[in-house]
Design a protein around this motif. Structure first.
Motif, short mmCIF file in Angstrom:
data_model
loop_
_atom_site.label_atom_id
_atom_site.label_comp_id
_atom_site.label_asym_id
_atom_site.label_seq_id
_atom_site.Cartn_x
_atom_site.Cartn_y
_atom_site.Cartn_z
N LEU A 116 -79.54 -19.61 -10.93
CA LEU A 116 -80.06 -20.80 -11.59
C LEU A 116 -78.99 -21.58 -12.34
N GLY A 117 -78.28 -20.92 -13.24
CA GLY A 117 -77.25 -21.61 -13.99
C GLY A 117 -77.26 -21.25 -15.45
N THR A 118 -76.31 -21.80 -16.16
CA THR A 118 -76.11 -21.47 -17.56
C THR A 118 -75.36 -22.59 -18.25
N PRO A 119 -75.65 -22.85 -19.52
CA PRO A 119 -74.83 -23.82 -20.26
C PRO A 119 -73.43 -23.26 -20.47
N ASP A 120 -72.49 -24.17 -20.70
CA ASP A 120 -71.10 -23.75 -20.94
C ASP A 120 -70.92 -23.18 -22.34
N ALA A 121 -71.79 -23.58 -23.26
CA ALA A 121 -71.72 -23.10 -24.64
C ALA A 121 -73.10 -23.30 -25.26
N THR A 122 -73.26 -22.92 -26.53
CA THR A 122 -74.57 -23.00 -27.18
C THR A 122 -74.71 -24.18 -28.12
N ASP A 123 -73.67 -25.02 -28.24
CA ASP A 123 -73.75 -26.17 -29.14
C ASP A 123 -74.69 -27.23 -28.57
N TYR A 124 -75.02 -28.21 -29.39
CA TYR A 124 -76.02 -29.22 -29.02
C TYR A 124 -75.66 -29.94 -27.74
N TRP A 125 -74.43 -30.44 -27.62
CA TRP A 125 -74.08 -31.27 -26.47
C TRP A 125 -73.97 -30.46 -25.18
N SER A 126 -73.48 -29.23 -25.29
CA SER A 126 -73.45 -28.37 -24.10
C SER A 126 -74.86 -28.07 -23.62
N MET A 127 -75.75 -27.77 -24.57
CA MET A 127 -77.13 -27.50 -24.21
C MET A 127 -77.81 -28.75 -23.66
N ARG A 128 -77.51 -29.90 -24.25
CA ARG A 128 -78.15 -31.13 -23.77
C ARG A 128 -77.73 -31.44 -22.33
#
Length: 357
Positions: A38-50
């Motif tokens: 499926l995939g994953t964000p690169d990090a947990t900060d707001y912009w990475s998650m967005r």
């Protein structure tokens, strides 16, 4: 060598035997395998998650509302708030040492194990890599990398045992979109759902047996919790619900459990629609209120542990059971890179690679 020879099987250095002297070198022909998740964000900060959530929730295989209606709601409301809550969920399971999500770590380990097994059987002619439908490494970049390595044939393996349009189909869609951009396309095969594959069922059963064997008290109920989807998808022809039921039935039969000891539930509901029922979080609370003290939960639709298992099942669903009076909650991890799981994946790939190696 004749002109019917395969690309790359010419002179040393990869030059085609029938090509002129100034022809660019061509790498030896190889067969590629892509494990897709499926995939994953690169990090947990707001912009990475967005960025990650925007790509995921903009996929019309996932949310099939008309774009004119959905996109304003997504961009102006949902993506202004959801990255914060999703970021917190990911932060709770994030591997800070590697700075990546468990899904990425596990998928890489699965890929390495499958690559070793296929290399032992078929030598260096086969190249194995992994890609994500959302986030990185992208499907397009991995297909391009395999083509650059000489892969003129590629097997694309979505790691979803049960077929669903929002998972298997969108993974295939993305691969086909990448192929559309290539001047010289490799031959391409997609792996079908493997919900009833005997080795997959056996790997699931072994994981349950291993978990039960480590408990002092046997659970009264085993819940097979699958990712949910809107109920209307079933009436529109998606086979997911039926394949989930089949997986659980085959697992129960392999384990030798009675019908009343195993139940199918669905998790991860999103949005206002009615989704496939029963909902896991409600079902565990109901069982606890009715006197069930010990349950186990396994997630057969997930090939690797991720936020839906490590945070949702281990957090929200566990708390719902315990808050309603349940006493012993056992989560049985996904198959991940367990030996029996890798053996099942390799067996499926051997079948799909037939005639190419």
């Amino acid at each position: 060598m004749t002109e019917t020879s395969k690309p790359g099987e010419g002179t040393p250095g990869g030059r085609l035997a029938f090509a002129p002297s100034n022809h660019p070198t061509v790498p030896p022909a190889r067969v590629g395998v892509i494990l897709a998740n499926l995939g994953t964000p690169d990090a947990t900060d707001y912009w990475s998650m967005r960025r990650y959530l925007n790509e995921f929730l903009s996929d019309q295989r996932v949310i099939d509302y008309p774009r004119w209606k959905w996109q304003p709601l997504l961009q102006l409301v949902i993506l202004s708030r959801r990255p914060f809550s999703s970021g917190r969920n990911y932060a709770g399971i994030w591997d800070k040492e590697r700075n990546e999500s468990p899904l990425l770590t596990i998928t890489r380990a699965q890929t390495d194990a499958v690559a070793r097994a296929l290399r032992e059987a078929h030598g260096e002619r086969i190249v194995v890599d992994f890609a994500m439908r959302y986030g990185n490494p992208s499907t397009e970049s991995v297909i391009a990398k395999l083509v650059d390595q000489g892969c003129d044939r590629i097997v694309f393996f979505p790691l979803y045992p049960q077929y669903a349009a929002p998972t298997t189909a969108t993974a295939n869609d993305q691969a086909f979109r990448a192929l559309m951009k290539l001047r010289w396309q490799p031959a391409f095969r997609t792996v079908p759902a493997y919900y009833d594959d005997p080795l997959y069922i056996d790997a699931l059963a072994r994981s349950v047996e291993r978990a039960y064997g480590g408990l002092a008290n046997r659970p009264e109920m085993l819940l097979t919790s699958y990712h949910g989807m809107p109920e209307r998808y079933l009436s529109e022809g998606d086979p997911y619900h039926c394949q989930c039921q089949a997986t659980t039935r085959l697992l129960r039969e392999r384990l030798g459990f009675a019908a009343e000891e195993v139940r199918v539930t669905f998790q991860s509901r999103f949005g206002p629609e009615e989704w496939l029922k029963p909902y896991t979080v409600e079902e565990v609370a109901r069982l606890a209120r009715e006197g069930t003290k010990r349950i186990a939960v396994v997630a057969p639709a997930f090939s690797a542990d991720c936020v839906e298992t490590l945070e949702e099942i281990q957090g929200e669903i566990r708390h719902a059971f315990e808050g309603a009076g349940g006493e012993e909650f056992t989560y049985i991890p996904c198959l991940n890179d367990e030996e029996a799981h890798i053996r099942a994946l390799v067996s499926i790939l051997d079948r799909e690679l037939a005639g190419w190696l």
